[in-house]
Design an enzyme around this catalytic site. Structure first.
Site, PDB file in Angstrom:
ATOM      1  CG  LEU A  92      97.994  19.608 -84.700  1.00  0.00           C
ATOM      2  CD1 LEU A  92      98.765  18.695 -83.759  1.00  0.00           C
ATOM      3  CD2 LEU A  92      98.725  19.741 -86.033  1.00  0.00           C
ATOM      4  N   GLY A 122      91.847  16.504 -85.576  1.00  0.00           N
ATOM      5  CA  GLY A 122      91.598  15.608 -84.442  1.00  0.00           C
ATOM      6  C   GLY A 122      91.699  16.294 -83.096  1.00  0.00           C
ATOM      7  CE  LYS A 126      90.631  22.298 -86.807  1.00  0.00           C
ATOM      8  NZ  LYS A 126      91.332  21.010 -86.561  1.00  0.00           N
ATOM      9  CB  SER A 127      84.225  19.825 -86.119  1.00  0.00           C
ATOM     10  OG  SER A 127      84.940  20.243 -87.256  1.00  0.00           O
ATOM     11  CB  SER A 163      93.636  28.246 -90.189  1.00  0.00           C
ATOM     12  OG  SER A 163      93.126  28.059 -88.900  1.00  0.00           O
TER      13      SER A 163
END
Lengths: 302, 623
Positions: free
Chosen positions: B459, B461, B464-465, B532
């Site tokens: 999701l 937040g 991931k980054s 994704s």
């Protein structure tokens, strides 16, 4: 995945310094390294050993002795020369000493002029040295912050800050006419803390004066001036025993101590991490007037 | 914690844009000035008003303080808990461009100042041009004196747009704009007043966080021999600094220009033997065979050699009083070698303001231009873009010994068709030039890993980054070339034409997967950071990339936690109905059934997550 390919700060500083020292050895006709026995000199000596190991250091070390150095420094210098096996040369402005030069009667500016600047220029001329390695760091003082790594000097040893050679990448231009010379500063990018952290990491020996001990001093203008065998006390002054150490080492009449209880390298590092005063506050000669270091540098001082 | 790293940056910009003041402010607010220096500033302040004149900190020469200008570079050193900094405060005056270029050749980052009132000046363009020419990969543009324009966002955006347009023409893309007021310190170390519209970082936190270690070339091993270290009868080794790539004990090496081959028997840093040496280290290497190697020679790997050149095409920053003229003879220093060269032609001079090219007979002090040299002795050189150390040289006066210019080697391109006279590499049967014949196995051997794509899904937040960039950093530090494909970043360029409909989302994922596959084929580890949300799309990505290389990682953090973080404010907007089709709120998220790794960032620290992923990758390499 275990290989570590990033360089830490000290690794990077070390690599740069070694590159500079090797460049001096490779390109100098008559290179020399100044050895002033302080912590920076100890680090520089260690880097020079690393640069050429297992071969010996391929140039002499030159000490300009004012004869006002702390006895512990001279003892340390002689011991190092034997232990490490470098070619030590000592030069003193004998004529000035014999005619009674001293900072108390002559004042620090003139005394330094004779015993340090003039002695340095004479000794360099005597050895016809072309590339002269010194331990000055840009962090120390604001005119030193303006120095190149390879700093050009004219035939009189003078520095002209307006006419410095640009210095691109690590491509040092060492080309000179006969009589001209260069001062080379492999520790340009090191700070006082870097020096101590490196001393700790590499286990480098330093003069015991850097560590705290009870010493006989006199308080003068907010400085703790060590009392040597011939230090004259002014009216109303009495010497006292104080727990203190030296942050920089020069001539004993002109180098103040700082109150400190640091007796190990680790304690010195911890103390410096909290320090609110700069390293050279204890060097009386830096504070004679605004721009005094720049003036001395122009005349040929380091 | 690992030892802090070093960021070398320079400040540039026009006179009176306030560079020295900004540096003084940065040092003062970062608590990096000693009390006695501050006291000395208060004493020297001639005006007697309460404000300190910060410029006096860096203007260390009397002539500078008398005139209130900067003549030469001042170097300042400071540290925060995050990083050590070397700041080169470069002069703004055109007259001292050579000193500014000196600083630029050592920097990882340029901090460029623009006066908000005056706008983009010729000098700020000139400095950007020199920084771009010398290959500084990232710029921070501090728009200063915001107080004098009423903290106006419009004015800030106007300057930003104008500057971006200019920078694009220089090929600069990594630009960060920050509105500041150096005198009061707004947005320098702490946030300021009057600029609530600015949501970005302060100058100091940007400098602390920007990642630079990846600039190093760890692929092409090059060691210019500085000095032969010789202990008669006992030891013969070669001292030098690895300028790029890495060397391992036992590696086969080639000595250039002779072409002799041998094998590394030992590598040492001083008295300490080491197994591997990397770009940046000063080392001593000894070889198995007693072959002829001297100062100026180059050690490389036999499969990766630089070109031998008898001519050099270069862009120059001219710093000498003596001009560059066609037919003139000059000394050149390239790597650890001195030689002589004749300037054949001067192609043009660039006007750094307009970027137009003028035909000229000579280059004078502070000119920038392009020229071609014929060398009296050939050198082994790379293009500057690929390798700074072997791609640069200095030009020195034969008669006066002054440093006349800094040169970066460029390869011939189409617009210089008339110059197609480069001679072929001389016949030297054991020097091979490979082109397009590299197998994946060979690439993997060079990279030291099997390429893979770490596909992170989760999701908005979930982190991931954050995890992706931290993993990238750790991998690069460990010597594994890798790259992050980030959702936001890709949508700025490659996929700017796509929206957020399920169809567009599928196309977004398809293109990203194709790019990841190409990068894997080039040998890189790829880390992707895309929500994704649909199982089918991820399935398709896995097929494009190849099942064996596709490592699916689910960031399984609960939506409540993601919504609490709401880093970009999207959840708030989605709940308010301002954002349609937002995953988790108004669009579905289909979690993977059996991902390779599952990470709940509510429970795990970033370090924990990274360690889990590294462990997984390690197993993958060994499988």
């Amino acid at each position: 995945m275990s290989e570590r390919l990033s360089l830490g700060l000290l690794d990077e500083l070390e690599a740069e310094s070694i590159q500079i020292i090797r460049e001096v050895a490779a390109e100098g006709e008559r290179p020399v390294m100044m050895y002033s026995i302080g912590k920076d000199s100890s680090v520089m000596l260690h880097l020079a050993r690393k640069a050429f190991h297992p071969a010996p250091i391929p140039f002499p070390l030159l000490h300009v002795d004012t004869e006002f150095k702390f006895p512990e420094m001279i003892e340390f210098r002689n011991r190092m020369a034997v232990e490490i096996g470098f070619d030590l040369r000592v030069y003193t402005n004998r004529q000035a000493i014999d005619s009674g030069a001293n900072p108390w009667e002559m004042g620090t500016v003139r005394c330094c002029g004779f015993l340090k600047t003039q002695a340095l220029l004479e000794s360099l001329k005597l050895g016809s040295y072309d590339l002269v390695i010194g331990g000055a760091r840009r962090e120390e003082e604001r005119s030193r912050a303006k120095e190149r790594v390879f700093s050009f000097r004219d035939i009189h040893g003078q520095w002209d800050p307006r006419r410095q050679r640009p210095e691109f990448w690590q491509l040092y231009n060492t080309r000179m006419h006969p009589g001209e010379s260069m001062r080379v500063f492999p520790l340009s990018n090191w700070t006082e803390l870097d020096v101590w952290r490196y001393i700790a990491r590499e286990g480098i020996a330093v003069v015991p004066l850097y560590f705290a001990a009870e010493r006989e001093v006199v308080e003068r203008n907010g400085q703790l001036i060590p009392v040597g065998k011939d230090t004259p006390l002014l009216a109303g002054e009495t010497s006292v025993q104080r727990l203190c150490r030296f942050r920089t080492l020069g001539c004993y009449p002109c180098t103040g101590a700082v109150a400190s209880s640091a007796v190990t390298v680790e304690e010195i590092i911890a103390e410096l991490e909290q320090a609110r005063l700069s390293e050279r506050t204890t060097r009386i000669i830096d504070h004679d007037q605004d721009g005094s270091m720049e003036r001395k540098k122009r005349e040929g001082y380091f | 914690m690992s030892e802090p790293d070093l960021l070398h940056f320079l400040t540039a910009g026009s006179v009176d844009d306030g560079k020295s003041t900004l540096i003084g402010r940065l040092l003062y607010d970062a608590n990096a000035l000693y009390d006695d220096h501050v006291a000395a500033l208060r004493r020297t302040a001639a005006t007697g008003n309460a404000e300190m004149d910060f410029s006096l900190i860096t203007d260390g020469l009397r002539a500078e303080r008398e005139q209130g200008i900067t003549i030469d570079v001042a170097y300042r050193y400071f540290a925060t808990s995050r990083r050590r900094f070397i700041v080169a405060d470069a002069p703004g005056h055109e007259q001292y461009t050579r000193n500014m270029a000196t600083a630029a050749s050592h920097a990882d980052l340029a901090l460029l100042l623009i006066d908000a009132e005056q706008g983009v000046s010729t000098q700020s363009k000139r400095h950007a041009f020199i920084c771009a020419l010398l290959g500084i990969p990232r710029f921070v543009v501090a728009i200063n004196k915001m107080d004098l324009v009423g903290y106006s966002e419009e004015r800030f955006r106007e300057i930003e747009t104008e500057y971006r347009d200019f920078a694009v023409r220089l090929g600069l893309s990594n630009l960060q704009f920050i509105p500041v007021c150096a005198v009061s310190g707004d947005n320098v170390v702490r946030r300021g007043n009057g600029m609530a519209w600015y949501a970005g970082t302060t100058l100091l936190s940007y400098l602390e966080e920007v990642y630079v270690a990846g600039d190093r070339n760890l692929v092409d091993f090059r060691l210019p021999v500085q000095r032969v270290i010789h202990l008669p009868g006992t030891f013969r080794g070669f001292g030098g600094r690895v300028v790029s790539g890495l060397l391992r004990g036992g590696d086969e090496v080639m000595v250039l220009p002779s072409g002799f081959r041998s094998r590394v028997t030992s590598i040492a840093i001083g008295m300490q033997p080491v197994g591997t040496a990397v770009a940046g280290q000063s080392i001593t290497v000894s070889l198995e065979d007693d072959i002829d190697v001297g100062r100026g020679d180059l050690l490389v790997h036999p499969g990766n050699v630089p070109r031998e050149r008898r001519e050099l095409e270069a862009m120059l920053v001219w710093t000498g009083d003596e001009p560059l003229v066609a037919g003139g003879i000059y000394q050149i220093k390239h790597a650890a070698r001195w030689l002589k060269a004749r300037c054949e032609t001067i192609s043009y001079r660039v006007d750094p303001n307009t970027l137009s090219r003028d035909t000229v007979d000579s280059l004078s002090l502070n000119d920038i231009g392009r020229a071609r040299f014929t060398l009296f002795t050939p050198v082994l050189a790379d293009e500057y873009r690929r390798n700074r150390a072997l791609g640069s040289f200095i030009v020195v006066s034969v008669s006066g010994n002054d440093t006349l210019g800094a040169a970066v080697i460029v390869d011939r391109t189409d617009y210089d068709a008339e110059l197609k006279t480069e001679r072929a590499v001389p016949d030297r049967s054991n020097v091979v030039w490979h082109e397009g014949q590299v197998t994946l196995a060979a690439r993997s051997a060079v990279m030291g890993h099997r390429p893979a794509t770490v596909w992170m899904t989760g999701l908005s937040g979930a982190g991931k980054s954050t995890v992706a960039f931290a993993l990238e950093r750790r991998l690069i530090e460990a010597g594994h070339p890798c790259f992050v494909l980030d959702g936001d970043n890709v949508r700025h360029g490659l996929n700017r034409d796509l929206g957020f409909s399920p169809k567009d989302r599928a196309e977004n994922i398809r293109r990203v997967a194709e790019v990841a596959r190409l990068m894997n084929e080039a040998g890189l580890i790829v880390i992707t950071s895309f929500i994704s949300p649909f199982r089918d799309d991820r399935e398709m990505a896995g097929q494009i990339i190849g099942k064996e290389r596709f490592i699916e990682v689910h960031l399984s953090t609960r939506i409540e936690e993601c919504e609490r973080r709401d880093v970009k404010g999207f959840y708030r907007k989605a709940r308010a109905g301002e954002l349609q089709g937002f995953t988790g709120v108004s669009a579905p998220y289909e979690p993977p059934e059996s991902p390779a790794v599952r990470l709940d960032t509510e429970l795990l620290t970033i370090d924990d997550s990274i360690n889990i992923l590294l462990q997984h990758l390690e197993n993958y390499y060994e499988s």
